[in-house]
Design a protein around this motif. Structure first.
Motif, mmCIF file in Angstrom:
data_model
loop_
_atom_site.group_PDB
_atom_site.id
_atom_site.type_symbol
_atom_site.label_atom_id
_atom_site.label_comp_id
_atom_site.label_asym_id
_atom_site.label_seq_id
_atom_site.Cartn_x
_atom_site.Cartn_y
_atom_site.Cartn_z
ATOM 1 N N ALA A 92 40.743 48.676 42.270
ATOM 2 C CA ALA A 92 41.231 48.248 43.589
ATOM 3 C C ALA A 92 41.211 49.385 44.602
ATOM 4 O O ALA A 92 41.563 49.195 45.773
ATOM 5 C CB ALA A 92 42.636 47.672 43.459
ATOM 6 N N TYR A 93 40.795 50.589 44.156
ATOM 7 C CA TYR A 93 40.756 51.757 45.044
ATOM 8 C C TYR A 93 39.387 52.421 45.107
ATOM 9 O O TYR A 93 39.041 53.000 46.121
ATOM 10 C CB TYR A 93 41.769 52.810 44.569
ATOM 11 C CG TYR A 93 43.194 52.353 44.715
ATOM 12 C CD1 TYR A 93 43.912 52.625 45.874
ATOM 13 C CD2 TYR A 93 43.819 51.628 43.713
ATOM 14 C CE1 TYR A 93 45.223 52.195 46.026
ATOM 15 C CE2 TYR A 93 45.126 51.187 43.847
ATOM 16 C CZ TYR A 93 45.816 51.473 45.009
ATOM 17 O OH TYR A 93 47.100 51.030 45.158
ATOM 18 N N ALA A 94 38.620 52.335 44.021
ATOM 19 C CA ALA A 94 37.432 53.184 43.953
ATOM 20 C C ALA A 94 36.133 52.420 43.671
ATOM 21 O O ALA A 94 35.103 53.035 43.439
ATOM 22 C CB ALA A 94 37.645 54.273 42.892
ATOM 23 N N SER A 95 36.166 51.097 43.699
ATOM 24 C CA SER A 95 34.923 50.334 43.592
ATOM 25 C C SER A 95 34.334 50.166 44.997
ATOM 26 O O SER A 95 35.021 50.398 45.998
ATOM 27 C CB SER A 95 35.208 48.954 42.992
ATOM 28 O OG SER A 95 36.059 48.223 43.860
ATOM 29 N N ALA A 96 33.088 49.732 45.068
ATOM 30 C CA ALA A 96 32.458 49.502 46.376
ATOM 31 C C ALA A 96 33.251 48.450 47.159
ATOM 32 O O ALA A 96 33.518 48.605 48.356
ATOM 33 C CB ALA A 96 31.014 49.052 46.180
ATOM 34 N N CYS A 121 45.197 48.732 39.868
ATOM 35 C CA CYS A 121 44.040 49.129 39.045
ATOM 36 C C CYS A 121 43.148 50.092 39.837
ATOM 37 O O CYS A 121 43.001 49.953 41.046
ATOM 38 C CB CYS A 121 43.198 47.913 38.664
ATOM 39 S SG CYS A 121 44.091 46.646 37.764
ATOM 40 N N VAL A 122 42.501 50.982 39.132
ATOM 41 C CA VAL A 122 41.606 51.947 39.794
ATOM 42 C C VAL A 122 40.468 51.215 40.521
ATOM 43 O O VAL A 122 40.000 51.662 41.570
ATOM 44 C CB VAL A 122 41.100 53.031 38.798
ATOM 45 C CG1 VAL A 122 40.298 52.430 37.668
ATOM 46 C CG2 VAL A 122 40.297 54.105 39.503
ATOM 47 N N LEU A 162 42.638 50.355 34.482
ATOM 48 C CA LEU A 162 43.731 51.300 34.254
ATOM 49 C C LEU A 162 44.586 51.328 35.508
ATOM 50 O O LEU A 162 44.069 51.339 36.627
ATOM 51 C CB LEU A 162 43.177 52.704 33.971
ATOM 52 C CG LEU A 162 42.545 52.900 32.602
ATOM 53 C CD1 LEU A 162 42.057 54.341 32.459
ATOM 54 C CD2 LEU A 162 43.520 52.577 31.471
ATOM 55 N N CYS A 163 45.883 51.350 35.306
ATOM 56 C CA CYS A 163 46.800 51.320 36.446
ATOM 57 C C CYS A 163 47.076 52.743 36.919
ATOM 58 O O CYS A 163 47.549 53.574 36.145
ATOM 59 C CB CYS A 163 48.101 50.629 36.044
ATOM 60 S SG CYS A 163 49.224 50.448 37.427
ATOM 61 N N MET A 222 42.306 60.559 38.306
ATOM 62 C CA MET A 222 43.531 60.191 37.595
ATOM 63 C C MET A 222 43.215 59.263 36.427
ATOM 64 O O MET A 222 43.747 59.424 35.316
ATOM 65 C CB MET A 222 44.509 59.500 38.557
ATOM 66 C CG MET A 222 45.184 60.457 39.524
ATOM 67 S SD MET A 222 45.782 59.649 41.051
ATOM 68 C CE MET A 222 47.084 58.632 40.391
ATOM 69 N N ALA A 223 42.356 58.294 36.657
ATOM 70 C CA ALA A 223 42.015 57.332 35.598
ATOM 71 C C ALA A 223 41.231 58.015 34.476
ATOM 72 O O ALA A 223 41.473 57.751 33.287
ATOM 73 C CB ALA A 223 41.228 56.165 36.177
#
Lengths: 305, 305
Positions: B189-193, B186-187, B169-170, B237-238
């Motif tokens: 790209a911000y919230a994965s390990a 994408c989420v 999701l963007c 947000m996602a």
């Protein structure tokens, strides 16, 4: 061939039709009714008011055609299990209201009611461009942006009847435009008729309607053209988000703004393709409705008991 | 009590377990296998390679426990009707491959296979924090962000098995960070390990792992703290976007990063509430998994035939 009554209820406009089983509108009437009033004070008053207002317009039409079954699209959230009207943005006093049941009692006919945007999806799936697809996302570009989902040939409305708030997907997370829902950056704030008009007025200081704006755009008016292209792009971005979650690859679009299909479609498809995950790029069909503004009415007919 | 074999297949790591019907892991082994190789050239070679690699680790464990039923979570997209592996990002040569059927033949036991992220949702719904919910969205915060959906107590994987690409999701439409999928913002790209590590390295020039980053954040390290809070906000947000479309109000979160729950949760909930449509504000439960990193393995057990 069986005939049923279909009703499409808007904020003030009501459409009533006699519809045959194969989706032909045999007779139709349009009228206005003041469904939301500010002096109702209690839920009980609001219930009585809405029932009387609806019966006043439906009863004569039902009697004239001697039909015993009514399907209705109504602007509100319906509990998927109980069928109760959970709430309606325009009628804040109504909560968990047995609209279909009470209307059936008062009209002495069988009644089924469903969310208006979902009815449009049901109509498009049964009779329109979405015919034959097991899964379908239908988007209505009107005053707001409505949306309905068909999964495995059945309507999906979510646990609280609030699924497919597609119009409120956020496509501008920074400095997004204010939406009617109170949030910022919703696709409805960019690609609904209301948004088109507002943006055009801001940019050109001219009052207009959405049809005029897209006609100006088609004639090459710079500002109108930019607004319409952006509307298409934002729609494409929002559809991409829905496809990523739902894996539904058949989309239909109806409503007044779909009249600007030649402007909207290329911008929409380009942005959609950019934003999809790689395995789905190029695999999503976005089709213009073949029912025009009858999708909701025919969907209402389709749910008639 | 019935016992089945469960397998959770990663890119190189494989977990195998003997699981009882009530979700207890009785015996477990972890091993590595090189499932993707670059010199396979044809689909036939790739099929033989993956089958042999899987059988080599599964057969001894299955024989040892004399089980006749295997459930497996596998990183790929499965056709919801046929059960075929449509495609797998790490194994591009495989297309429409009857993985479960072929594995069953080779192992001489009954086999069912499903997408790994969907298995985690199934596990959490059957045995974990999602128990009892008719509808559940489960998010796994690992190297990437996986997600699975339960609708009306049944797994939902979409027409092409590609539903719930929640991680893509963007949530940043302008100047968004590059994601592994090739898109921006994408989420995942911000919230994965992976994203947490990359962002920390960019900001502090220090190499670290995600656990170290969130431990630093918990100790008050400014940059680590900001990165973790932003990860929580982007997740919120996602999740809001998913709730707007699905009307699913029970969310569970597992995976290594959920260890930073005290940092993620408040930021996530605040941003979620800001972005929901008004009637759903305050009505969405986001729960930390009670299965930790066993959700996928237990979900695999749950689908064993």
């Amino acid at each position: 061939m069986r005939q049923v009554l279909a009703a499409d209820i808007g904020g003030t406009n009501i459409r009533l039709a006699l519809v045959s089983e194969d989706g032909c509108i045999i007779d139709e009437t349009r009228c206005t009714a003041e469904l939301s009033r500010h002096n109702l004070q209690s839920q009980q008053n609001a219930e009585v008011h809405i029932l009387n207002a609806l019966c006043e317009v439906i009863q004569p039409f039902a009697d004239m055609h001697a039909v015993t079954s009514l399907g209705m699209g109504f602007p509100g959230f319906f509990h998927s299990q109980s069928g109760l009207l959970a709430s309606s943005p325009n009628l804040p006093l109504l909560r968990d209201f047995a609209l279909a049941e009470r209307l059936a009692e008062q009209l002495s006919i069988d009644v089924a009611v469903e969310n208006d945007a979902l009815c449009a999806a049901i109509g498009e799936h049964r009779y329109g461009a979405g015919k034959g697809y097991a899964n379908l996302l239908h988007v209505t570009l009107g005053t707001g942006i409505g949306s309905g989902l068909i999964l495995n040939h059945a309507p999906y409305s979510g646990e609280h009847g609030m699924a497919m708030e597609f119009g409120h997907l956020c496509i501008e997370h920074h400095d997004g435009r204010l939406c009617g829902c109170g949030n910022h950056g919703c696709v409805e704030a960019y690609a609904s008729a209301t948004a088109i008009i507002r943006r055009f007025n801001e940019c050109c200081g001219a009052h207009s309607d959405a049809k005029e704006v897209f006609e100006l755009a088609q004639q090459g008016h710079d500002c109108a053209n930019r607004i319409m292209l952006e509307a298409g792009q934002y729609l494409g971005m929002a559809i991409a988000e829905a496809v990523k979650l739902l894996d539904v690859t058949s989309i239909t679009v109806s409503g007044g703004l779909s009249g600007a299909w030649d402007l909207l479609y290329p911008a929409l498809m380009s942005e959609l393709d950019t934003n999809l995950i790689p395995p789905l790029k190029g695999k999503v069909d976005v089709l213009r409705s073949t029912l025009d503004d009858n999708a909701g009415l025919l969907g209402a007919a389709a749910i008639a008991p």
